[in-house]
Scaffold this motif. Structure first.
Motif, mmCIF file in Angstrom:
data_model
loop_
_atom_site.group_PDB
_atom_site.id
_atom_site.type_symbol
_atom_site.label_atom_id
_atom_site.label_comp_id
_atom_site.label_asym_id
_atom_site.label_seq_id
_atom_site.Cartn_x
_atom_site.Cartn_y
_atom_site.Cartn_z
ATOM 1 N N SER A 190 31.821 60.115 10.248
ATOM 2 C CA SER A 190 30.650 59.514 10.888
ATOM 3 C C SER A 190 30.392 58.126 10.299
ATOM 4 O O SER A 190 30.928 57.765 9.244
ATOM 5 C CB SER A 190 29.422 60.405 10.683
ATOM 6 O OG SER A 190 29.056 60.416 9.318
ATOM 7 N N ARG A 191 29.535 57.379 10.966
ATOM 8 C CA ARG A 191 29.183 56.039 10.486
ATOM 9 C C ARG A 191 28.561 56.118 9.092
ATOM 10 O O ARG A 191 28.868 55.311 8.205
ATOM 11 C CB ARG A 191 28.213 55.384 11.463
ATOM 12 C CG ARG A 191 27.760 53.985 11.078
ATOM 13 C CD ARG A 191 26.781 53.438 12.117
ATOM 14 N NE ARG A 191 26.275 52.133 11.724
ATOM 15 C CZ ARG A 191 25.274 51.934 10.893
ATOM 16 N NH1 ARG A 191 24.675 52.977 10.328
ATOM 17 N NH2 ARG A 191 24.858 50.719 10.598
ATOM 18 N N ASP A 192 27.699 57.118 8.876
ATOM 19 C CA ASP A 192 27.045 57.266 7.566
ATOM 20 C C ASP A 192 28.058 57.604 6.476
ATOM 21 O O ASP A 192 27.947 57.122 5.337
ATOM 22 C CB ASP A 192 25.960 58.352 7.632
ATOM 23 C CG ASP A 192 24.772 57.922 8.482
ATOM 24 O OD1 ASP A 192 24.608 56.703 8.691
ATOM 25 O OD2 ASP A 192 24.018 58.801 8.941
ATOM 26 N N ASP A 193 29.062 58.436 6.825
ATOM 27 C CA ASP A 193 30.108 58.780 5.853
ATOM 28 C C ASP A 193 30.883 57.531 5.435
ATOM 29 O O ASP A 193 31.196 57.341 4.255
ATOM 30 C CB ASP A 193 31.076 59.809 6.445
ATOM 31 C CG ASP A 193 30.478 61.196 6.543
ATOM 32 O OD1 ASP A 193 29.531 61.477 5.775
ATOM 33 O OD2 ASP A 193 30.928 61.987 7.382
ATOM 34 N N ILE A 194 31.203 56.691 6.417
ATOM 35 C CA ILE A 194 31.962 55.472 6.124
ATOM 36 C C ILE A 194 31.137 54.529 5.258
ATOM 37 O O ILE A 194 31.654 53.927 4.300
ATOM 38 C CB ILE A 194 32.397 54.782 7.435
ATOM 39 C CG1 ILE A 194 33.450 55.641 8.145
ATOM 40 C CG2 ILE A 194 32.961 53.388 7.161
ATOM 41 C CD1 ILE A 194 33.901 55.100 9.475
ATOM 42 N N VAL A 195 29.849 54.397 5.572
ATOM 43 C CA VAL A 195 28.975 53.533 4.762
ATOM 44 C C VAL A 195 28.929 54.038 3.322
ATOM 45 O O VAL A 195 28.995 53.242 2.367
ATOM 46 C CB VAL A 195 27.559 53.479 5.367
ATOM 47 C CG1 VAL A 195 26.580 52.803 4.395
ATOM 48 C CG2 VAL A 195 27.569 52.716 6.685
#
Length: 354
Positions: A190-195
């Protein structure tokens, strides 16, 4: 060393993304054995990271002591002998290769080379599990004949060999192979995981990374974790200290496709189609996968289209993508899609503006 390799998790315990899958794998091998496994999911999701962490969990640090070999193999094909050259990455416990690199000769690779590797059973001594692991990449690109040969190899040498199969699409792997493996779906992070991963890498490198920039890198990477880390490193090389509104670096080939899409929309003629063909060749010879070229080109073209054309263009993109999977020469199908798009777009312009 690139950050994407420097901060790759070495063990299942340290995996930041796909923790549930890592825990399940750890529980699986804790039982003392390992079945054949099929890892599938989009590029950059973390399949190879999980596979390498799994090998280290099974065999310890010696699984990381690898050597890269590029050697010819002589295999018998009926009454003649064929020489196939393949690159392998191997340790004392595993061998990693990409059988699809052999092209139409992939079935001989599976029948002979893998069979030969599977025969050589390691001694069941301390630190060894009594079997060898074969890691096969891009299994979905193997021909149907090669996949059927793979099924027979899995059955015959299962006592001496375990297969870890890796691919982007499980639908292109025959049911006979899928049914003999534990299938593990690796979703895009997810985007949050990548961040979170980007902030972790920045902290390790003693960098101050604005959350806004991390979020834009994650969005720009299209949920591809490997690409996100590479993009962060490119941004660091371009400008540091970081700023919240800093431009996210794009790769040369992406800029090339943006220019290609502009050319296609600007003029629709046989002459322009010939020029586009040369640019498509340029992308292919630089090892950009044809599926990626088609998808990125479609994305850029869709930005320039009226809504009434989008459905038809998507239909033909899917049509030629399917044809490309069935055929051998990707350039034919890429060029056919461009020609079809030019035809549709020119007809639209004539009807609209006369």
């Amino acid at each position: 060393m690139l950050w994407v390799d420097k901060y790759r998790p070495r063990t299942l315990d340290k995996v930041m993304v796909h923790k549930e899958e890592a825990t399940n794998l750890k529980n699986l091998i804790a039982q003392g054995d390992c079945p054949h496994l099929l890892f599938y999911g989009p590029s950059g999701a973390g399949k190879k990271t999980l596979i390498m962490a799994l090998l280290r969990e099974m065999f310890g640090s010696s699984a990381e002591k690898v050597k890269v070999e590029n050697k010819p193999w002589k295999v018998e094909a009926g009454t003649r002998k064929i020489e196939v050259e393949l690159t392998t990455v191997s340790s004392n416990h595993h061998v990693e290769l990409n059988p699809s690199d052999a092209g139409f000769q992939d079935r001989y690779v599976v029948q002979e080379i893998i069979k030969d590797m599977a025969k050589n059973r390691p001694l069941d001594v301390a630190g060894n599990r009594g079997f060898k692991v074969l890691v096969l990449n891009e299994v979905d690109k193997l021909s149907k004949e090669a996949q059927h040969s793979l099924r027979r190899t899995m059955e015959k040498y299962s006592a001496a060999c375990r297969l870890l199969l890796c691919c982007n699409s499980a639908s292109k792997v025959i049911e006979a192979v899928r049914s003999r493996c534990v299938n593990i779906r690796i979703n895009s992070p997810s985007r949050d995981d990548i961040v979170d991963v980007l902030m972790f890498v920045a902290k390790k490198e003693n960098l101050i990374l604005p959350p806004e920039l991390a979020g834009r890198i994650a969005h720009h990477s299209n949920r591809n974790l490997r690409r996100s880390i590479l993009c962060l490193e490119a941004c660091k090389a371009k400008q540091y200290p970081f700023t919240a509104d800093q431009e996210v670096q794009t790769t040369d080939w992406e800029q090339f496709i943006v220019g290609l899409a502009n050319d296609i929309v600007t003029e629709q003629s046989p002459k322009k189609l010939f020029q586009v063909r040369e640019k498509l060749y340029e992308l292919l010879v630089n090892c950009i996968p044809p599926e990626v070229i088609l998808k990125r080109l479609l994305d850029e073209l869709m930005k320039k289209l009226d809504s009434e054309l989008k459905h038809e263009v998507c239909h033909w993109a899917a049509f030629y993508e399917h044809r490309m999977q069935q055929g051998q020469k990707a350039i034919f199908h890429l060029e056919a899609f461009v020609a079809k798009f030019m035809s549709i777009y020119k007809k639209f312009l004539i009807n609209t503006f006369g």
